[in-house]
Design a protein around this motif. Structure first.
Motif, short mmCIF file in Angstrom:
data_model
loop_
_atom_site.label_atom_id
_atom_site.label_comp_id
_atom_site.label_asym_id
_atom_site.label_seq_id
_atom_site.Cartn_x
_atom_site.Cartn_y
_atom_site.Cartn_z
N UNK A 177 0.81 -1.23 0.00
CA UNK A 177 0.00 0.00 0.00
C UNK A 177 0.84 1.27 0.00
N UNK A 178 0.27 2.31 -0.57
CA UNK A 178 0.64 3.68 -0.21
C UNK A 178 -0.39 4.06 0.84
N UNK A 179 -0.02 4.08 2.11
CA UNK A 179 -1.04 4.35 3.14
C UNK A 179 -1.52 5.79 3.10
N UNK A 180 -0.64 6.72 2.63
CA UNK A 180 -1.03 8.13 2.57
C UNK A 180 -0.23 8.82 1.47
N UNK A 181 -0.90 9.08 0.36
CA UNK A 181 -0.23 9.78 -0.74
C UNK A 181 -1.26 10.59 -1.53
N UNK A 182 -0.78 11.39 -2.45
CA UNK A 182 -1.64 12.19 -3.33
C UNK A 182 -1.14 12.06 -4.76
N UNK A 183 -1.99 12.37 -5.74
CA UNK A 183 -1.59 12.23 -7.14
C UNK A 183 -0.77 13.42 -7.64
N UNK A 184 0.33 13.12 -8.35
CA UNK A 184 1.11 14.22 -8.94
C UNK A 184 0.37 14.82 -10.14
N UNK A 185 -0.68 14.14 -10.61
CA UNK A 185 -1.52 14.70 -11.67
C UNK A 185 -2.22 15.99 -11.25
N UNK A 186 -2.39 16.18 -9.94
CA UNK A 186 -2.99 17.42 -9.42
C UNK A 186 -1.93 18.39 -8.92
N UNK A 187 -0.79 17.84 -8.45
CA UNK A 187 0.31 18.72 -8.02
C UNK A 187 1.62 17.94 -8.05
N UNK A 188 2.61 18.52 -8.70
CA UNK A 188 3.93 17.88 -8.75
C UNK A 188 4.63 18.03 -7.40
N UNK A 189 5.06 16.92 -6.83
CA UNK A 189 5.80 16.95 -5.55
C UNK A 189 6.50 15.60 -5.41
N UNK A 190 7.72 15.58 -4.83
CA UNK A 190 8.43 14.30 -4.68
C UNK A 190 7.62 13.24 -3.92
N UNK A 191 6.71 13.69 -3.06
CA UNK A 191 5.91 12.75 -2.26
C UNK A 191 4.66 12.27 -3.00
N UNK A 192 4.30 12.93 -4.11
CA UNK A 192 3.09 12.54 -4.83
C UNK A 192 3.39 11.48 -5.89
N UNK A 193 2.33 10.75 -6.29
CA UNK A 193 2.52 9.61 -7.18
C UNK A 193 1.88 9.85 -8.54
N UNK A 194 2.59 9.44 -9.59
CA UNK A 194 2.09 9.62 -10.95
C UNK A 194 0.91 8.68 -11.20
N UNK A 195 0.16 8.98 -12.25
CA UNK A 195 -0.97 8.12 -12.65
C UNK A 195 -0.48 6.69 -12.89
N UNK A 196 0.71 6.57 -13.51
CA UNK A 196 1.27 5.26 -13.82
C UNK A 196 1.56 4.48 -12.53
N UNK A 197 2.15 5.16 -11.55
CA UNK A 197 2.48 4.51 -10.27
C UNK A 197 1.20 4.06 -9.55
#
Length: 325
Positions: A177-197
C-alpha cells in the motif's frame, strides 16, 4: 441513509495518523467516529527507541481503555466498532527500527506492529526514500519484504522512491500500500505519485490511501475538504472503488520541533524539505470533523456502498489479506 447515520454505521479507518498521542486526541477520535487508525510509533528511532515508544503507546491505551483498544487483527477492528471505541494499529514510517536484523520483524509483529513503511524520505538498509536518487530495493530489503509477508505485516510505500516502490510491489507476495499519498496529476511533488504509479500498485492488487496533507494538495494551505475530495475522486478514477481508502496524515497537537525532526534526514542531519505552514483543509481541520468527509463524499456523487468502502471497508479487506486474520 443520511450522511450522519451512514458515518455512525460505517467502519471508519484512518490509514495514517502521527498526531501527539494524548487524551485530548483520543477524545477527538471518539467525536469523529473513528473505528481504527494506523498510529505511527517510529520514524527515525532505532530498535530500542521504537520499543520505548511502543511501551509508551501501550500505557496510553491502558490509561484510556474507555476510548481505545489495541488492534492486532481485523477482528479487533470489528470489536472496536461494536464497543464504540477507536482501535490503535501500531505502525512505523521507516524500517530503520529493524536495524540489520531480519528477526526483529517477528519481534515487532509480536508487539502488535502491523504496518511498516519501507523507508522514510531517505536511504536506509532496505531501499531508497523519495528525496534521494533511487537505487531501488536492496538485497537485504528483499529479505525484509519476504519476512514481512511471512509474519503478516503490511509493506507501506508512502515515502519511498519510485524504483523502490515498484520493486517492493513486484517482490511482495502479499498486497502492498501507499497508506497516505496524493496524485502528482494534481500537483507535482516528490511525495506525490504519478498516474502510472497509482495504476501499477492497483493492477498488482495493492492499495492507495489518499492523504490531505495540504503541502501536497493542489490548493496548498487554502485547501478545503472539497479539494481533498477532488484528490480522492482523481485517485478513485485510476485505481477503482476497491483499492482506495483514507490516510489523512493528521499531525494534530504537534509543535514545530516535531516538523523539524521530520524534515531532517535521521531527524537531525541535512534538511530535506520545508513544509511551510501546516494547516489541514477547511472542513476537516481536526479528527473530530471526520463525519464531514462522509458528507462531502456523498455530496460529490459517491454511492453509499462506495463511501463505506473508501471510509474503511477496503482497509479491512486489505489488512485481512495481509495479516491473515
Amino acid at each position: 441513509m443520511n450522511a450522519a447515520d451512514l458515518h455512525k454505521d460505517a467502519i471508519v479507518i484512518d490509514g495514517l495518523i502521527c498526531a501527539k498521542w494524548e487524551r485530548a486526541l483520543f477524545e477527538d477520535m471518539a467525536k469523529g467516529g473513528l473505528t481504527a487508525a494506523n498510529c505511527t510509533v517510529s520514524f527515525w528511532e532505532n530498535f530500542e527507541g521504537t520499543v520505548r515508544n511502543i511501551v509508551e503507546m501501550n500505557d496510553l491505551i491502558e490509561e484510556s481503555s474507555d476510548l481505545l483498544i489495541k488492534v492486532r487483527t481485523t477482528e479487533d477492528i470489528h470489536r472496536a466498532k461494536q464497543q464504540g471505541k477507536t482501535g490503535v494499529m501500531m505502525g512505523f514510517q521507516n524500517a530503520h527500527a529493524f536495524e540489520d536484523q531480519i528477526g526483529y520483524v517477528q519481534v515487532f509483529k509480536d508487539l502488535g506492529v502491523g504496518i511498516v513503511q519501507m523507508c522514510y524520505n531517505t536511504q536506509n538498509l532496505v531501499g531508497t526514500g523519495c528525496y534521494e536518487r533511487d537505487g531501488g530495493l536492496s538485497g537485504f530489503g528483499r529479505e525484509i519484504v519476504a519476512e514481512m509477508n511471512k509474519v503478516g505485516m503490511l509493506c507501506d510505500l508512502s515515502h519511498v522512491g519510485p524504483n523502490t516502490a515498484k520493486e517492493v510491489i513486484d517482490e511482495s507476495k502479499k498486497p502492498v500500500a501507499y497508506s497516505h499519498c496524493l496524485p502528482s496529476g494534481l500537483k507535482e511533488h516528490p511525495r506525490n505519485r504519478s498516474d502510472e504509479e497509482l495504476k501499477y500498485i492497483a493492477d498488482k492488487g495493492g492499495f492507495v490511501g489518499v492523504t490531505m496533507f495540504t503541502p501536497f494538495l493542489r490548493a496548498g494551505v487554502n485547501a478545503t475538504i472539497e479539494d481533498y475530495v477532488e484528490a480522492i475522486r482523481y485517485v478513485y478514477n485510476i485505481v477503482g472503488e476497491d483499492a482506495i481508502g483514507i490516510g489523512t496524515d493528521f499531525t494534530q497537537g504537534q509543535d514545530q520541533n516535531f516538523f523539524e525532526y521530520l524534515t531532517h534526514d535521521k531527524g537531525y542531519a541535512r534538511r530535506l524539505t520545508r513544509f511551510g505552514e501546516i494547516i489541514n483543509p477547511k472542513g476537516i481541520r481536526t479528527v473530530g470533523e471526520f463525519p464531514n468527509l462522509t458528507e462531502a463524499l456523498l455530496k460529490d456523487g459517491f454511492t453509499e456502498t462506495q463511501v463505506r468502502k473508501i471510509m474503511g471497508d477496503n482497509w479491512v479487506n486489505l489488512l485481512r489479506e495481509v495479516w491473515g486474520e
